[in-house]
Design a protein around this motif. Sequence first.
Motif, PDB file in Angstrom:
ATOM      1  N   ARG A 137      -3.779  74.817  37.461  1.00  0.00           N
ATOM      2  CA  ARG A 137      -5.138  75.317  37.702  1.00  0.00           C
ATOM      3  C   ARG A 137      -5.943  75.466  36.414  1.00  0.00           C
ATOM      4  O   ARG A 137      -7.167  75.538  36.466  1.00  0.00           O
ATOM      5  CB  ARG A 137      -5.072  76.650  38.440  1.00  0.00           C
ATOM      6  N   SER A 148     -15.447  74.483  44.310  1.00  0.00           N
ATOM      7  CA  SER A 148     -15.688  74.291  42.872  1.00  0.00           C
ATOM      8  C   SER A 148     -14.826  73.167  42.332  1.00  0.00           C
ATOM      9  O   SER A 148     -15.262  72.414  41.473  1.00  0.00           O
ATOM     10  CB  SER A 148     -15.419  75.556  42.057  1.00  0.00           C
ATOM     11  N   ALA A 149     -13.589  73.044  42.857  1.00  0.00           N
ATOM     12  CA  ALA A 149     -12.713  71.984  42.371  1.00  0.00           C
ATOM     13  C   ALA A 149     -13.295  70.609  42.693  1.00  0.00           C
ATOM     14  O   ALA A 149     -13.032  69.637  42.003  1.00  0.00           O
ATOM     15  CB  ALA A 149     -11.319  72.120  42.978  1.00  0.00           C
ATOM     16  N   LEU A 150     -14.102  70.534  43.755  1.00  0.00           N
ATOM     17  CA  LEU A 150     -14.725  69.258  44.103  1.00  0.00           C
ATOM     18  C   LEU A 150     -15.922  68.960  43.203  1.00  0.00           C
ATOM     19  O   LEU A 150     -16.562  67.924  43.340  1.00  0.00           O
ATOM     20  CB  LEU A 150     -15.192  69.280  45.554  1.00  0.00           C
ATOM     21  N   GLY A 151     -16.250  69.892  42.324  1.00  0.00           N
ATOM     22  CA  GLY A 151     -17.345  69.648  41.397  1.00  0.00           C
ATOM     23  C   GLY A 151     -18.678  70.203  41.861  1.00  0.00           C
ATOM     24  O   GLY A 151     -19.704  69.943  41.243  1.00  0.00           O
ATOM     25  N   ARG A 191     -14.162  68.766  36.411  1.00  0.00           N
ATOM     26  CA  ARG A 191     -13.865  68.814  37.843  1.00  0.00           C
ATOM     27  C   ARG A 191     -14.181  67.493  38.522  1.00  0.00           C
ATOM     28  O   ARG A 191     -13.633  67.187  39.582  1.00  0.00           O
ATOM     29  CB  ARG A 191     -14.615  69.979  38.487  1.00  0.00           C
ATOM     30  N   LEU A 192     -15.075  66.701  37.913  1.00  0.00           N
ATOM     31  CA  LEU A 192     -15.315  65.371  38.458  1.00  0.00           C
ATOM     32  C   LEU A 192     -14.179  64.420  38.079  1.00  0.00           C
ATOM     33  O   LEU A 192     -13.981  63.398  38.725  1.00  0.00           O
ATOM     34  CB  LEU A 192     -16.656  64.826  37.959  1.00  0.00           C
ATOM     35  N   ASN A 222      -7.424  74.396  52.503  1.00  0.00           N
ATOM     36  CA  ASN A 222      -8.776  74.831  52.158  1.00  0.00           C
ATOM     37  C   ASN A 222      -9.861  73.880  52.615  1.00  0.00           C
ATOM     38  O   ASN A 222     -10.818  73.621  51.895  1.00  0.00           O
ATOM     39  CB  ASN A 222      -8.900  75.059  50.643  1.00  0.00           C
ATOM     40  N   LEU A 250      -9.825  76.150  37.152  1.00  0.00           N
ATOM     41  CA  LEU A 250      -9.926  77.193  38.171  1.00  0.00           C
ATOM     42  C   LEU A 250      -9.451  78.495  37.543  1.00  0.00           C
ATOM     43  O   LEU A 250      -9.832  79.570  37.967  1.00  0.00           O
ATOM     44  CB  LEU A 250      -9.084  76.839  39.393  1.00  0.00           C
ATOM     45  N   PHE A 298      -4.686  71.678  47.548  1.00  0.00           N
ATOM     46  CA  PHE A 298      -4.132  73.027  47.504  1.00  0.00           C
ATOM     47  C   PHE A 298      -3.028  73.211  48.535  1.00  0.00           C
ATOM     48  O   PHE A 298      -2.949  72.485  49.528  1.00  0.00           O
ATOM     49  CB  PHE A 298      -5.237  74.055  47.796  1.00  0.00           C
ATOM     50  N   ALA A 327     -11.835  75.529  46.401  1.00  0.00           N
ATOM     51  CA  ALA A 327     -11.812  74.122  46.805  1.00  0.00           C
ATOM     52  C   ALA A 327     -13.172  73.491  46.541  1.00  0.00           C
ATOM     53  O   ALA A 327     -13.266  72.364  46.073  1.00  0.00           O
ATOM     54  CB  ALA A 327     -11.450  73.997  48.284  1.00  0.00           C
ATOM     55  N   ASN A 329      -8.177  72.017  35.650  1.00  0.00           N
ATOM     56  CA  ASN A 329      -9.569  71.863  36.094  1.00  0.00           C
ATOM     57  C   ASN A 329     -10.313  73.203  36.026  1.00  0.00           C
ATOM     58  O   ASN A 329     -11.329  73.398  36.669  1.00  0.00           O
ATOM     59  CB  ASN A 329      -9.651  71.248  37.495  1.00  0.00           C
ATOM     60  N   MET A 368      -8.325  67.879  43.429  1.00  0.00           N
ATOM     61  CA  MET A 368      -7.249  68.858  43.576  1.00  0.00           C
ATOM     62  C   MET A 368      -6.909  69.072  45.048  1.00  0.00           C
ATOM     63  O   MET A 368      -7.799  69.116  45.895  1.00  0.00           O
ATOM     64  CB  MET A 368      -7.649  70.188  42.955  1.00  0.00           C
ATOM     65  N   GLN A 382     -17.914  71.402  34.776  1.00  0.00           N
ATOM     66  CA  GLN A 382     -18.391  70.509  35.826  1.00  0.00           C
ATOM     67  C   GLN A 382     -17.845  69.097  35.607  1.00  0.00           C
ATOM     68  O   GLN A 382     -17.396  68.453  36.545  1.00  0.00           O
ATOM     69  CB  GLN A 382     -19.924  70.516  35.801  1.00  0.00           C
ATOM     70  N   GLY A 387      -9.971  80.774  48.548  1.00  0.00           N
ATOM     71  CA  GLY A 387      -9.485  79.400  48.473  1.00  0.00           C
ATOM     72  C   GLY A 387     -10.565  78.377  48.792  1.00  0.00           C
ATOM     73  O   GLY A 387     -10.612  77.304  48.202  1.00  0.00           O
ATOM     74  N   LEU A 388     -11.453  78.718  49.738  1.00  0.00           N
ATOM     75  CA  LEU A 388     -12.513  77.777  50.106  1.00  0.00           C
ATOM     76  C   LEU A 388     -13.508  77.635  48.967  1.00  0.00           C
ATOM     77  O   LEU A 388     -14.033  76.549  48.709  1.00  0.00           O
ATOM     78  CB  LEU A 388     -13.231  78.254  51.367  1.00  0.00           C
TER      79      LEU A 388
END
Lengths: 259, 289
Positions: free
Chosen positions: A63, B135-138, A94-95, A105, A68, A101, B133, A66, A99, A91, B129-130
């Motif tokens: 984690r 933020s992890a997607l950008g 993350r591109l 999610n 988190l 989980f 998820a 990226n 990820m 940003q 978690g949502l």
Amino acid sequence: MSALQTSDLTAVAAPRPVAVQMTKVDKYYGKFKALSGIDLTVRKGEKIVICGPSGSGKSTLIRTINRLEPHDGGTIVVNGITLDGSPTSVQDVRLECGMVFQQFNLFPHLTILENCMLAPRLTRKLSKEQAEAVATKYLERVHIGAQAHKFPSQLSGGQQQRVAIARALCMEPPIMLFDEPTSALDPEMIKEVLQVMEDLAEDGMTMICVTHEMGFARRVANRVVFMDQGEIVEEAGTDAFFETPKSDRLKNFLAQILH
Amino acid sequence: MSALPIDLALAWDSIPQMAEGLMTTVFLTVLVLTIGLPLSILVTLARMSKSPLLAVPAALFVVFFRGAPLLILLYLVYYGFGQIEALREGPLWVIFGSAFACAVIGLTLNHVAFMVDVVRGSLSAVPAGLIEASSALGLTPRETFTYIRLPLAMRYGLAAYQNEVVMFAKGTAVVSVITVVDLTAVANELFEETYDPFTPILTAAAFYWCFVNLIRLGFNALERHLNRHNVREATVKEPAPGAALPIDGAAPAAPVPPLRRMANFGRRTAPVKAPAPALSTATPKEHAV
């Protein structure tokens, strides 16, 4: 380990470019040191499996890649982007990283298709048609195209996790991070998710997986990393890792999980 | 008067007047709710902010106006501000000179103070978690808030919001003390004209009851609309075991259009979801259905 790596590298002729470089990374939760002096290099196209007992810092490690979780010391460079905490670097990183989980999610209020279209539309500025084409392509790749108009709650756990993989792939990231992707699944659903991950590995994706699936590690990983108490205890090519573990901690761990 | 304490003829005759009073009550309620919702979200965001410059004033606002008795608050806004000469002479007198505007101000302050915790609870109920998820997607924090957190919080908070709205709608009766002629004020006027202690207030009560239940029906519809992703599951899954094939094979096309519309982020984000119909047309069968 070194012998195996050099033979790997000679096979490719030149060393592949570095995808993720972690140097002396520390991470604290209050006074508790969750990661201590982590050094890890992942090259493009490599598949790394991270394992270790619960609470060893595996998830924290993946984690931080990226962001988190922000790290407190050391440096992390992902595809040339240094994670310095600035919003743009976060940003950008993350591109670079998709990820997946443990708990899938998926966004419950959006259909499967919309789950996959949201990020490409917002961050890649794709048109609706383009985003739908991309989403359909990856949903079909994880064999779930027929369910595109359902909602997450209508799918099984394994299906949801495959959607989560497709959703991450829709951003076409060069690196994929998996944080215990099969740990929340019923045994009969683990296989379908691992199969999708293996297909992905065959296509040359750079993958970092935290998992307890040692069979998967043996089949897919180039290297396996063993963590305990926030440290990387041992890191070796897959065969050496399982056949000739050096540290006692790893021997004990393997004895416990491989009956 | 008959054995009944209600004079039906008087009740019948008072309907037009009551309706007029009800219109004021409804207008007041709708106006304050409309101003109050975005305002509560803003104050909540300030309240939840990491910066004490925002969080502390917002917290004080909530503590003060939730504690302040509404009746006294209205008195102070309407009669109190009138004592300030500079205000009486100034341009703001258009607002503070009007009983209705003062009622809107007082009620809004009170309503927002109560709503902040409703909104805060709903936003906190969205699983971390949502948000991760997303933020992890950008997605940027703002996009995550707009497309994931707020739409889900709306669903979680709907029941609490409905409670607040119903309590509030009935609570608007206090504005009659600062000369706004709402439903309660009309009932009082009629009482003073007729000295009938029951008929006017019971008639007004019936009007309030209808109003509140219209609100309830509205919320029910909204809830069904927002939670269709769960409702549909229940309705589809039950017949599913016996009819697994038809659902997998033939049905997917048919139920799609309502679902497309349900996907709530279309409602909130017209710019991004604008071409929504295009997606439905992608499966032409749906439109034939």
